[in-house]
Design an enzyme around this catalytic site. Structure first.
Site, PDB file in Angstrom:
ATOM      1  CB  SER A   1      -0.925   0.005   1.226  1.00 29.19           C
ATOM      2  OG  SER A   1      -1.864   1.064   1.143  1.00 29.19           O
ATOM      3  CG  ASP A   2       3.000   4.806  -1.760  1.00 30.98           C
ATOM      4  OD1 ASP A   2       3.946   4.719  -0.959  1.00 30.98           O
ATOM      5  OD2 ASP A   2       2.798   5.806  -2.462  1.00 30.98           O
TER       6      ASP A   2
END
Length: 198
Positions: free
Chosen positions: A71-72
């Site tokens: 995730s970012d």
């Protein structure tokens, strides 16, 4: 007792770890060693999509039998990427820039495993309040959100900075969109409860 399977969160973020713990699934965290700098001309949304997948892939290569979550997140102020401030001065400068502005927090999520690879983007639109610098400074000294994109720790005191939040997934702003993640788990056939496996 939930069935055990190899689930890895490709992150060193304590916020993402706390969010994933809500699902009650056994998992471990491993931090991918990546350069997270944006590419020339890359938009905030494109950056998060690329990095979410790159983080998951970096760990999946080392653990090919595991399910890996990447995730970012980046904050987008009029097309400009607002990242993690790192210092008090940088955080104060960020918050002053965002006063009275609409900021889009782009959160992307990737799940890789067993020939499955899907990436989802979840935007969150945030309207910031106009607040005195003294309030911003006090908030920063109390919360110390120097590892949060945009310095706005909404799950804590950062909520005072915000006038309105619009998102399909309330956990996206914290860094790991759980509604999107559980959708990916369903697509991948990963059981979330005993009843799905009994």
């Amino acid at each position: 007792m939930l069935p055990t399977f190899n689930l890895i969160l490709a992150s060193s973020s304590p916020y993402r770890k706390q969010l994933l713990q809500r699902l009650g699934l056994p998992f471990v965290t491993l931090a991918p060693n990546l350069d997270e700098s944006p590419l020339p001309g890359e938009s905030p949304k494109e950056l998060t999509l690329r990095l979410a997948q790159a983080k998951a892939q970096a760990i999946a290569v080392l653990h090919p039998t595991a399910w890996v979550i990447g995730s970012d997140q980046s904050a987008d102020l009029s097309g400009r990427i607002i990242g993690k401030p790192g210092t008090h001065a940088a955080a104060l400068a960020q918050l002053k820039q965002m006063q009275g502005q609409v900021v889009v927090f782009h959160t992307s999520l990737c799940l890789i495993g067993q020939n499955f690879c899907q990436t989802i983007h979840v935007p969150t639109t945030v309207q910031f309040r106009n607040l005195p610098e003294q309030v911003l400074d006090q908030y920063l000294r109390l919360e110390k959100p120097y590892d949060c994109a945009g310095s706005a720790k909404s799950e804590g005191m950062g909520i005072i900075l915000l006038e309105k939040i619009e998102s399909e997934d309330p956990t996206a702003l914290i860094g790991l969109p759980l509604i999107a993640l559980t959708s990916l788990f369903h697509q991948a056939g990963i059981p979330l409860t005993d009843s799905q496996n009994s």
